[in-house]
Design a protein around this motif. Sequence first.
Motif, PDB file in Angstrom:
ATOM      1  N   UNK A 372       0.818  -1.207   0.000  1.00 54.41           N
ATOM      2  CA  UNK A 372       0.000   0.000   0.000  1.00 54.41           C
ATOM      3  C   UNK A 372       0.856   1.263   0.000  1.00 54.41           C
ATOM      4  N   UNK A 373       2.054   1.194   0.604  1.00 55.02           N
ATOM      5  CA  UNK A 373       2.979   2.338   0.547  1.00 55.02           C
ATOM      6  C   UNK A 373       3.457   2.527  -0.879  1.00 55.02           C
ATOM      7  N   UNK A 374       3.879   1.448  -1.509  1.00 58.92           N
ATOM      8  CA  UNK A 374       4.258   1.468  -2.926  1.00 58.92           C
ATOM      9  C   UNK A 374       4.421   0.021  -3.384  1.00 58.92           C
ATOM     10  N   UNK A 375       3.894  -0.325  -4.561  1.00 55.47           N
ATOM     11  CA  UNK A 375       4.011  -1.710  -5.049  1.00 55.47           C
ATOM     12  C   UNK A 375       5.457  -2.194  -5.158  1.00 55.47           C
ATOM     13  N   UNK A 376       6.401  -1.269  -5.386  1.00 57.68           N
ATOM     14  CA  UNK A 376       7.801  -1.683  -5.520  1.00 57.68           C
ATOM     15  C   UNK A 376       8.433  -2.127  -4.196  1.00 57.68           C
ATOM     16  N   UNK A 377       7.704  -1.944  -3.091  1.00 63.72           N
ATOM     17  CA  UNK A 377       8.222  -2.381  -1.789  1.00 63.72           C
ATOM     18  C   UNK A 377       8.025  -3.874  -1.562  1.00 63.72           C
ATOM     19  N   UNK A 378       7.315  -4.539  -2.485  1.00 60.46           N
ATOM     20  CA  UNK A 378       7.002  -5.959  -2.299  1.00 60.46           C
ATOM     21  C   UNK A 378       7.321  -6.726  -3.578  1.00 60.46           C
ATOM     22  N   UNK A 379       7.960  -7.885  -3.397  1.00 61.22           N
ATOM     23  CA  UNK A 379       8.254  -8.778  -4.518  1.00 61.22           C
ATOM     24  C   UNK A 379       7.553 -10.106  -4.291  1.00 61.22           C
ATOM     25  N   UNK A 380       7.063 -10.715  -5.370  1.00 57.71           N
ATOM     26  CA  UNK A 380       6.281 -11.961  -5.295  1.00 57.71           C
ATOM     27  C   UNK A 380       5.049 -11.757  -4.406  1.00 57.71           C
ATOM     28  N   UNK A 381       4.308 -10.715  -4.736  1.00 55.34           N
ATOM     29  CA  UNK A 381       3.189 -10.294  -3.902  1.00 55.34           C
ATOM     30  C   UNK A 381       2.135 -11.387  -3.728  1.00 55.34           C
ATOM     31  N   UNK A 382       1.954 -12.232  -4.712  1.00 55.08           N
ATOM     32  CA  UNK A 382       0.901 -13.251  -4.653  1.00 55.08           C
ATOM     33  C   UNK A 382       1.312 -14.505  -3.890  1.00 55.08           C
TER      34      UNK A 382
END
Length: 452
Positions: A372-382
């Motif tokens: 929610x802060x930024x999508x680039x803060x998370x990898x392999x989100x699913x």
Amino acid sequence: MLLFSTVFQLLGMAEAVLIDLCNLTGNLKNDCIQKFLPFLKDIVEKNTSNGASCVFMMCCQTPCSERSNIEGAPLDSICKQQVLGKDCEVVSNSSMAAVFYTIKQKLDEKNLSLIKMIVPLKRKAFIKAYVDCLFTTLYQFEFEVLREVWEGESLQQSFGDHHDLHILNQEQLLDIQTDIQRFLGSLESLRGTPTILKSYLIPEEPFLHGFTTRAGGISYIPTLGSMNLFSSSRRRDPKVLVKENLRRLGEAAGFNPEAFHPVKTDHANVVWIMGKPEPDWYDGIVTDQKGVTIAAPGADCIPLLFCDPVRKVCGAAHSGWKGTLQGVAMATVNAMIAEFGCSVKDVLAVLGPSVGPCCFTLPKEDAEKFHAIHPNCVRLFDSPSPYVDIRKATRILLERGGILPQNIQDDSVTDRSQNITLCTSCHPDKFFSHVRDGSNFGTQIGFISIQD
């Protein structure tokens, strides 16, 4: 006949047994020692048969110049010849601190923590003072009191009646602390001299700062070695050992360890303004006072350092993933602005060594908050446990708070030789890591002060 009795029953089976023979070492004459040995051997055999994996007999040697009137061989030598079994060892030294420290190393090598301490009644308070200093509450000590009677004749002089039964006076406590500090100060540093990483962003005048590595301390446990700078009830390094590491760091870095103030971490966003009432817990600290060093720990969490060269104000913050989400970084900056009149445009922010997005995962429900802060803060989100970049989240939140992008140093610097925001988990030779090392992990710090 020498009679022994216990005044308590152990709550559980001891993994190791320590027998205090220090005041017997130089006081019993040879004929008494020979009569004493069968009873000592009986104690050893009973405890090993009850499951203790090792027994240590503690003998505090008297300097040779003071032993000229002792008949025959000293007790420690006789024990080595006549009492020892394969699971029993005599540990002797002129320093009581050295005796305990040697035994602690042997206990730690075997990962033992349930200890039975057999001690003469009048030595209990004295021995307990050493235990309280050199062991954390991770170790569980049970004291068995040794009562001594020699056919109606008291052996008080042999066992030492100069220690109070229940409490030691201040002079005795000071002697114990001095013995411990002197011994720890005499130990050689492990992994070389202290290595301190510095930011190109923080000016050397008027600030003194740095991020520590593993080098230059005396912590010997592998996951804590060697410059561990934090003690807790869940780890094996006592406060006195961490204090010695801090003394060596202060000597190498140029700050006074007696004017050192680390944050009291709560993984939240409370900030202490030095000079105001100190909260019980806080993850940020700011000051304009000269000559005091403030610090933030990290062992995967980010140690953050802040400074304003215009107002001559500095800050430090501990930012784990929870603190990052709660905004501890900008809370620290805002405290500098509100209390000392700093301009957000003048504040410099440096992210120290921490776990990188290569090694840090969170459950998906927590990772979603970083997404929610930024999508680039998370990898392999699913995935069930996505990889999370707490550094990128910290930079984004700082920039949103008004910190200029060029005033932030992190792992995004173009010149990799200037990168000090290294992954703690990926560099076991340089840094401690909870993610990598488990619960008995060491801690490095980021520190900053305003020079006089």
